[in-house]
Design a protein around this motif. Structure first.
Motif, PDB file in Angstrom:
ATOM      1  N   LEU A 137       0.871  -1.183  -0.109  1.00 42.22           N
ATOM      2  CA  LEU A 137       0.058   0.027  -0.046  1.00 42.22           C
ATOM      3  C   LEU A 137       0.811   0.992   0.186  1.00 42.22           C
ATOM      4  O   LEU A 137       1.609   1.444   1.063  1.00 42.22           O
ATOM      5  N   GLU A 138       0.778   2.215  -1.135  1.00 44.86           N
ATOM      6  CA  GLU A 138       1.532   3.269  -1.108  1.00 44.86           C
ATOM      7  C   GLU A 138       0.675   4.424  -0.589  1.00 44.86           C
ATOM      8  O   GLU A 138       1.344   5.209  -0.027  1.00 44.86           O
ATOM      9  N   ASP A 139      -0.666   4.197  -1.048  1.00 40.61           N
ATOM     10  CA  ASP A 139      -1.375   5.659  -0.697  1.00 40.61           C
ATOM     11  C   ASP A 139      -2.521   5.123  -0.148  1.00 40.61           C
ATOM     12  O   ASP A 139      -3.052   4.080   0.225  1.00 40.61           O
ATOM     13  N   TRP A 140      -3.407   6.130  -0.088  1.00 41.55           N
ATOM     14  CA  TRP A 140      -4.818   5.621   0.849  1.00 41.55           C
ATOM     15  C   TRP A 140      -5.617   5.084   0.043  1.00 41.55           C
ATOM     16  O   TRP A 140      -5.642   5.124  -1.235  1.00 41.55           O
ATOM     17  N   VAL A 141      -6.232   4.082   0.646  1.00 45.11           N
ATOM     18  CA  VAL A 141      -7.140   3.215  -0.124  1.00 45.11           C
ATOM     19  C   VAL A 141      -8.460   3.200   0.608  1.00 45.11           C
ATOM     20  O   VAL A 141      -8.511   2.912   1.920  1.00 45.11           O
ATOM     21  N   ALA A 142      -9.750   3.011  -0.297  1.00 48.29           N
ATOM     22  CA  ALA A 142     -10.889   2.731   0.640  1.00 48.29           C
ATOM     23  C   ALA A 142     -10.935   1.377   1.033  1.00 48.29           C
ATOM     24  O   ALA A 142     -10.660   0.350   0.233  1.00 48.29           O
ATOM     25  N   LEU A 143     -11.167   1.157   2.499  1.00 47.67           N
ATOM     26  CA  LEU A 143     -11.312  -0.144   3.165  1.00 47.67           C
ATOM     27  C   LEU A 143     -12.183  -1.012   2.670  1.00 47.67           C
ATOM     28  O   LEU A 143     -12.037  -2.049   2.261  1.00 47.67           O
ATOM     29  N   ASP A 144     -13.247  -0.290   2.247  1.00 47.22           N
ATOM     30  CA  ASP A 144     -14.726  -1.118   1.684  1.00 47.22           C
ATOM     31  C   ASP A 144     -14.208  -1.711   0.564  1.00 47.22           C
ATOM     32  O   ASP A 144     -14.680  -2.958   0.148  1.00 47.22           O
ATOM     33  N   GLY A 145     -13.492  -1.090  -0.424  1.00 51.62           N
ATOM     34  CA  GLY A 145     -13.318  -1.354  -1.713  1.00 51.62           C
ATOM     35  C   GLY A 145     -12.370  -2.773  -1.545  1.00 51.62           C
ATOM     36  O   GLY A 145     -12.728  -3.939  -2.228  1.00 51.62           O
ATOM     37  N   ARG A 200     -21.391  -9.850   5.042  1.00 49.13           N
ATOM     38  CA  ARG A 200     -21.047  -8.251   5.110  1.00 49.13           C
ATOM     39  C   ARG A 200     -20.744  -7.812   6.462  1.00 49.13           C
ATOM     40  O   ARG A 200     -19.730  -7.385   6.867  1.00 49.13           O
ATOM     41  N   PRO A 201     -21.893  -7.937   7.539  1.00 50.99           N
ATOM     42  CA  PRO A 201     -21.502  -7.432   8.747  1.00 50.99           C
ATOM     43  C   PRO A 201     -20.382  -7.723   9.644  1.00 50.99           C
ATOM     44  O   PRO A 201     -19.793  -7.010  10.127  1.00 50.99           O
ATOM     45  N   THR A 202     -20.335  -9.315   9.527  1.00 49.62           N
ATOM     46  CA  THR A 202     -18.894  -9.786  10.305  1.00 49.62           C
ATOM     47  C   THR A 202     -17.848  -9.200   9.632  1.00 49.62           C
ATOM     48  O   THR A 202     -16.824  -8.922  10.264  1.00 49.62           O
ATOM     49  N   VAL A 203     -17.584  -9.240   8.233  1.00 50.60           N
ATOM     50  CA  VAL A 203     -16.310  -8.728   7.572  1.00 50.60           C
ATOM     51  C   VAL A 203     -16.139  -7.305   8.132  1.00 50.60           C
ATOM     52  O   VAL A 203     -15.111  -7.069   8.584  1.00 50.60           O
ATOM     53  N   LEU A 204     -17.090  -6.556   7.966  1.00 50.65           N
ATOM     54  CA  LEU A 204     -16.914  -5.134   8.306  1.00 50.65           C
ATOM     55  C   LEU A 204     -16.440  -4.899   9.849  1.00 50.65           C
ATOM     56  O   LEU A 204     -15.484  -4.241  10.118  1.00 50.65           O
ATOM     57  N   GLY A 212       0.926   0.810  15.112  1.00 47.33           N
ATOM     58  CA  GLY A 212       1.928   1.751  14.187  1.00 47.33           C
ATOM     59  C   GLY A 212       2.038   1.067  12.719  1.00 47.33           C
ATOM     60  O   GLY A 212       2.830   1.499  12.232  1.00 47.33           O
ATOM     61  N   HIS A 213       1.223   0.089  12.598  1.00 47.67           N
ATOM     62  CA  HIS A 213       1.515  -0.528  11.023  1.00 47.67           C
ATOM     63  C   HIS A 213       0.603   0.094  10.109  1.00 47.67           C
ATOM     64  O   HIS A 213       0.492  -0.106   9.002  1.00 47.67           O
ATOM     65  N   LEU A 214      -0.482   0.777  10.639  1.00 47.94           N
ATOM     66  CA  LEU A 214      -1.589   1.246   9.558  1.00 47.94           C
ATOM     67  C   LEU A 214      -1.881   2.659   9.980  1.00 47.94           C
ATOM     68  O   LEU A 214      -1.847   3.153  11.257  1.00 47.94           O
ATOM     69  N   SER A 215      -2.257   3.385   9.008  1.00 57.08           N
ATOM     70  CA  SER A 215      -2.969   4.904   9.195  1.00 57.08           C
ATOM     71  C   SER A 215      -4.454   4.649   8.837  1.00 57.08           C
ATOM     72  O   SER A 215      -4.861   3.847   7.716  1.00 57.08           O
ATOM     73  N   VAL A 216      -5.186   5.286   9.458  1.00 56.63           N
ATOM     74  CA  VAL A 216      -6.614   5.328   8.901  1.00 56.63           C
ATOM     75  C   VAL A 216      -7.320   6.587   8.896  1.00 56.63           C
ATOM     76  O   VAL A 216      -6.923   7.518  10.045  1.00 56.63           O
ATOM     77  N   ARG A 217      -8.153   6.984   8.083  1.00 59.86           N
ATOM     78  CA  ARG A 217      -8.771   8.262   8.128  1.00 59.86           C
ATOM     79  C   ARG A 217     -10.184   8.182   7.473  1.00 59.86           C
ATOM     80  O   ARG A 217     -10.561   7.240   6.817  1.00 59.86           O
ATOM     81  N   GLN A 218     -11.349   8.924   8.122  1.00 56.14           N
ATOM     82  CA  GLN A 218     -12.625   8.945   7.744  1.00 56.14           C
ATOM     83  C   GLN A 218     -12.958  10.443   7.477  1.00 56.14           C
ATOM     84  O   GLN A 218     -12.777  11.276   8.432  1.00 56.14           O
ATOM     85  N   ASP A 219     -13.628  11.113   6.198  1.00 55.26           N
ATOM     86  CA  ASP A 219     -13.671  12.154   6.067  1.00 55.26           C
ATOM     87  C   ASP A 219     -14.920  12.759   6.754  1.00 55.26           C
ATOM     88  O   ASP A 219     -14.952  14.081   6.948  1.00 55.26           O
ATOM     89  N   SER A 220     -15.849  12.028   6.995  1.00 55.52           N
ATOM     90  CA  SER A 220     -17.130  12.471   7.500  1.00 55.52           C
ATOM     91  C   SER A 220     -17.759  11.340   8.289  1.00 55.52           C
ATOM     92  O   SER A 220     -17.422  10.068   7.863  1.00 55.52           O
ATOM     93  N   PRO A 235     -16.711   6.534   3.676  1.00 53.12           N
ATOM     94  CA  PRO A 235     -15.902   5.480   3.669  1.00 53.12           C
ATOM     95  C   PRO A 235     -14.533   5.608   4.467  1.00 53.12           C
ATOM     96  O   PRO A 235     -14.046   6.824   4.773  1.00 53.12           O
ATOM     97  N   LEU A 236     -13.969   4.309   5.061  1.00 52.64           N
ATOM     98  CA  LEU A 236     -12.700   4.336   5.719  1.00 52.64           C
ATOM     99  C   LEU A 236     -11.642   4.391   4.825  1.00 52.64           C
ATOM    100  O   LEU A 236     -11.569   3.523   3.879  1.00 52.64           O
TER     101      LEU A 236
END
Lengths: 267, 246, 246
Positions: free
Chosen positions: A202-210, A222-226, A240-248, A252-253
């Motif tokens: 992973l180089e750049d931000w990616v949508a987790l859902d996708g 779906r529910p259990t995976v999410l 510290g292995h991962l960064s996460v962000r949500q715009d609102s 999507p994460l």
């Protein structure tokens, strides 16, 4: 008993010598006593009046004839012959004064008794054989009616048995449903494995859902995976292995590798 | 069977009324008749008593049945102390067609059986002494196979030889009530051929098929009971003697 | 048998003298009696004729024997055209001895009984649905044999399946006053029969063994009552299902 068979050709020769025609088939006899008894019968007198001396002579004649014919006589016939020869000589000699040994006439009487006893038991055997025998002369019921054991089953069971059987049965059903459910769970471990594979390139931000779409082909998943993916994500962020962000809220994460700490990061 | 009455009530009846006129006598008789007819084995008076209505006069019933069946084609007879129905003896020649080919005993076996019968308890050596010839193992095995003779015990003499005797089956087969009913037994005894020989010094009646062992008999050894058919194997008798019977 | 006479002579006798008074009639009767007694199989009149003295009136003999044995404990009976002695019908009880055997219900039977108990009135299909396996006919037969369950009626649905319920005997055996006294879910849980986790997903019905049929039940058909033990035979349930209970 087999009829005594004269050895006819031999008998002729014997008669020429003026000897008694008392040649008999040795095979027809059951031992020397049997032979003696047959010879005694031929005296055609009551066994009580039998002449042991004459009997001894006839026996010895028989044995002699058999020997001349080179018939193999069993040892006990020869033993009897030797004893009879002894008895004969004792009977012919004047009786010695009463000694320790039994007298010749005692010996003769003992032999006569043995013969009589054998004869008596033979007669008894004959009479026994002539008795009406079961299955030969008289018959039992051909179709007896034996007592039938009628088994009546009496069942025993307690209320405890009944209740535990019911409970067991109903719970088995219930538990089997739970087990089915379990198969639809995407475990945290599975989620973490999947995320670690994702983070690797992973180089750049990616949508987790996708990214997770591939695990949610079955709608039921779906529910259990999410849920598992979110938990695993937060865990990896903490490490510290991962960064996460949500715009609102409810947006999507987005995830990215590395421990960068941007401002908004709550779900 | 529904008519079970208390023992006390029966006592009264028993004392007062002759058995034949008791109300259930006829029924008890029918039951005895049915039981005796149905049973594959002879039944003892006690066997019957336990199945008949309480207080039934078993002896009277048996006497009546025996008398009643006496002139018939089927008789009630007493064998080995028990009761059973048998076809009348005088009809043997007519029924012989039904006979399934029976193995006929050899003369040697028949003689040996007679000696065991009349002299029991008797050892093999004693049998051989009377017959003047060795007894083959085969002969005794054949007789054991018929179920008519049995090993009784072991004689308390050196070598502890096995003693032989007859069984209740023997009595059944030859239609004897007691061993004392053997044909010609009195004559044999009178002639002094029976008593004294086997049990020298012991004044006990011979023959005896009583279960109880004699004073001069020990029980069989444990291994006798296990190895029944081959028991004679290691007894010191020369079976290879060509003069042996058969 | 020594009295063999020519067939012509017999003819004469047959015509002139009533059979019972012929000199050998009694003898022929004895022979017939013995033959019938000794035969392992029933004998036909012809079987007998071939074994009896020539000219014997077999029919008369058989009639006499049947009459003679009629009131006895043993009768001469005719079965499929042949004759044989049999224990008198009213004494058949002598030929059977009842042995009461304590038996345990199989697990499958116990579970089926439990489901019938709680879910009555219940059909076989419903039992199977709850148990998750086919219920063998043998299991239901065994339960019917205990006297604890009964056929109630037929459910008013396609196929009209039989409904099962418990009997007053059931209450007696399990010491229940009313079927409603059976513990419900809460009590089962409290007594530890059902784990709390499982209890959440369960509902336990309140059973009713009232005689009155439910609205959705029809009375049993007439033939149900006749063919009780085999009733289940043609119900469309796959008994060969490998998942069927033992």
């Amino acid at each position: 008993m087999a009829e005594p068979l004269p050895f006819e050709d031999v008998a002729l020769a014997e008669r020429a010598d003026g000897e008694p025609a008392l040649l008999v088939d040795v095979d027809g006899f059951e031992g020397p006593l049997d032979l003696l008894l047959e010879l005694a019968r031929r005296q055609k007198v009551d066994l009580h009046k039998i002449s042991i001396l004459a009997l001894a002579e006839q026996y010895l004649t028989f044995v002699e004839a058999a020997r001349r014919l080179r018939l193999e006589l069993a040892a006990d016939y020869l033993v009897m012959a030797a004893w009879l020869a002894y008895l004969k000589s004792r009977l012919l000699l004047p009786e010695p004064p009463k000694g320790e040994e039994p007298s010749a006439s005692d010996l003769a009487a003992a032999l006569a008794l043995r013969l009589k006893r054998l004869e008596a038991i033979r007669e008894a055997a004959k009479r026994l054989g002539e008795r009406a025998q079961l299955g030969r002369d008289v018959f039992a019921r051909g179709a007896p009616e034996p007592v039938q054991i009628r088994r009546e089953a009496q069942y025993g069971a307690t209320l405890y048995d009944l209740l535990s059987a019911y409970a067991r049965q109903r719970q088995k059903h219930f538990n089997s449903r739970v087990t089915l459910h379990k198969r639809q769970v995407w475990s945290l471990a599975e989620a973490r494995d999947a995320l670690e594979r994702l983070v690797g390139h992973l180089e750049d931000w990616v949508a987790l859902d996708g990214y997770l779409m591939q695990y949610m082909v079955e709608p039921a998943m779906r529910p259990t995976v999410l849920a598992s993916a979110l938990s695993a994500t937060l865990e990896m962020v903490r490490e510290g292995h991962l960064s996460v962000r949500q715009d609102s809220p409810f947006a999507p994460l987005w995830v990215r590798s590395g421990s960068e700490r941007p401002a908004p990061a709550e779900a | 069977m529904e008519k079970r009455v208390s023992s006390a009530a029966v006592k009264l009846v028993v004392d007062d009324v002759p058995p034949e006129t008791r109300p259930d006598h006829g029924e008890a008789r029918r039951i005895a008749e049915a039981l005796l007819f149905a049973s594959p084995e002879p039944l003892s008076a006690n066997d019957l008593r336990s199945r008949l209505p309480e207080g039934a006069d078993v002896e009277a019933i048996l006497d009546e049945l025996m008398a009643d069946y006496g002139p018939r084609g089927v008789n009630l007879v007493r064998v080995s102390g028990r009761y059973t129905f048998r076809t009348a003896g005088d009809l043997a020649f007519l029924l012989a067609r039904d006979v399934v080919e029976q193995r006929k005993l050899s003369r040697a076996a028949m003689e040996t059986l007679a000696i065991i019968t009349y002299h029991q308890p008797v050892t093999r050596a004693e049998i051989e002494e009377i017959r003047g010839v060795a007894t083959s193992k085969g002969t005794l095995d054949t007789l054991l196979e018929t179920g008519w003779i049995r090993l009784r015990g072991r004689r308390k003499v050196p070598g502890r030889p096995v003693t032989y005797g007859t069984t209740p089956d023997f009595l059944n087969h030859f239609g004897l009530d007691l061993i004392e009913d053997l044909p010609g037994l009195e004559e044999l005894k009178g002639a002094g051929f029976i008593e004294g020989r086997a049990a020298a010094g012991l004044s006990v009646p011979v023959p005896s098929d009583a279960d109880a062992l004699r004073e001069d008999e020990d029980p069989l050894d444990a291994e006798d009971l296990l190895a029944l058919p081959n028991l004679e194997m290691d007894e010191p008798t020369d079976d290879s003697d060509p003069a042996a019977d058969e």
